[in-house]
Design an enzyme around this catalytic site. Structure first.
Site, mmCIF file in Angstrom:
data_model
loop_
_atom_site.group_PDB
_atom_site.id
_atom_site.type_symbol
_atom_site.label_atom_id
_atom_site.label_comp_id
_atom_site.label_asym_id
_atom_site.label_seq_id
_atom_site.Cartn_x
_atom_site.Cartn_y
_atom_site.Cartn_z
ATOM 1 N N LYS A 1 0.809 -1.228 0.000
ATOM 2 C CA LYS A 1 0.000 0.000 0.000
ATOM 3 C C LYS A 1 0.840 1.274 0.000
ATOM 4 O O LYS A 1 0.338 2.354 -0.310
ATOM 5 C CB LYS A 1 -0.971 -0.016 1.176
ATOM 6 C CG LYS A 1 -1.996 -1.128 1.010
ATOM 7 C CD LYS A 1 -3.219 -0.976 1.864
ATOM 8 C CE LYS A 1 -4.247 -2.026 1.476
ATOM 9 N NZ LYS A 1 -5.482 -1.911 2.217
ATOM 10 N N SER B 1 -8.015 1.148 9.492
ATOM 11 C CA SER B 1 -7.428 0.644 10.741
ATOM 12 C C SER B 1 -6.286 -0.304 10.409
ATOM 13 O O SER B 1 -5.716 -0.954 11.272
ATOM 14 C CB SER B 1 -8.492 -0.084 11.567
ATOM 15 O OG SER B 1 -9.029 -1.144 10.810
#
Length: 311
Positions: free
Chosen positions: A50, A75
């Site tokens: 990511k 989260s």
């Protein structure tokens, strides 16, 4: 999203990411009856793919937008990725996290320079808090997976894999929010030679599999899977790409995910998170499809709590 966008994106983010290693194992090859090439994004900065999409998305903002910062709700790995990418580029990152997110994750985000704002553990609360920050701070919202610039960034992992091993027949990647699989499918189209992309998905959260069948974005009623990174659903930006360019999605059971995770641990001597193991579990399950072929697997990340290993 054309080929030139991927080339420009890769050039742009190179100084801020790792070109991660590709590992192989003769024992694993014999076990599955194919040649397997593991693209190890668990060695990426902050431990997951990511970082690529987050960096690209921030770098494409205007000077004025950068000054006001970025915001996302997550989260998991994207919270850390956006925080570190923003820090590397001198940009403020506001991260909306559910109050019940593990403290270790909140601490990791803060360690990467992210400003954590806690909210109630519902999607509605996360979206509402994010919107409020956009209005109050003027920050730009960056979605973890349903954003064109994020999708292109995530696809650079597959681009690197195909540049190193251009003759791959298939690339397998896990499916969660859809950013990685969409980027991987486009990269395979632009940089592979008749290279097909297959998604791996847990039976417990098989919304992408069902979405491919129904032609609309499906949701999950329950999310009872160890692959916690794959509990999110597809979006309107990545779903059309997946529909058009992903060959198929293979569902795997929880015990198959654990077995794959253990094999990676034992044979490759690396730590990968359960969500990453889903792709390898799908490869093991598709022995007939992959027999004698060259197969790439995106090991999406390695952020696992070693204190609660399932084996």
């Amino acid at each position: 999203m054309d080929k030139s966008e991927f080339i420009e994106c890769h050039k742009r983010i190179k100084p801020f990411i790792h070109n991660t290693p590709v590992l192989t194992s003769h024992l694993i090859d014999e076990m599955v009856g194919a040649s397997i090439f593991f693209k190890c994004e668990n060695f990426q900065k902050m431990g997951a793919f990511k970082m690529r999409g987050a960096t690209n998305a921030i770098m494409l903002l205007s000077h004025e937008q950068r000054q006001k910062g970025v915001v996302t709700h997550s989260s998991g790995n994207f919270a850390q990725a956006l925080s570190l990418a923003a820090k590397s580029l001198g940009v403020k990152a506001f991260i909306v996290m559910p109050s019940n997110a593990p403290q270790v994750k909140k601490d990791a985000v803060k360690g990467y320079g992210g400003i954590v704002i806690e909210c109630e553990p519902t999607l509605k609360a996360r979206q509402s808090e994010s919107k409020s920050l956009q209005e109050k701070e003027g920050a730009t919202f960056i979605h973890p997976s349903n954003d064109d610039n994020v999708i292109v960034g995530q696809g650079t992992a597959c681009k690197e894999l195909l540049e190193k091993h251009p003759g791959l027949d298939y690339v397998f990647a896990p499916v969660g929010g859809g950013g990685l699989i969409a980027g991987t499918a486009l990269a395979a189209k632009y940089f592979g030679y008749n290279c097909k992309v297959v998604g791996g998905e847990p039976y417990e959260v098989d919304d992408a599999y069902r979405s491919m069948l129904s032609g609309i974005i499906e949701t999950n009623k329950t999310t009872n899977t160890i692959a916690d990174g794959l509990k999110t659903q597809l979006g309107d930006r990545n779903f059309p790409i997946i529909q058009k360019h992903v060959h198929s999605i293979t569902r795997v059971a929880e015990d198959e995910i654990l077995y794959a995770m253990r094999m990676i641990w034992e044979r490759l001597k690396i730590v990968c998170e359960p969500s990453s193991a889903v792709a390898f579990a799908a490869v093991i399950k598709e022995k007939n499809l992959i027999a004698g072929k060259k197969i790439g697997i995106i090991i999406s990340g390695g952020n696992v709590d070693l204190g609660i290993l399932p084996f």
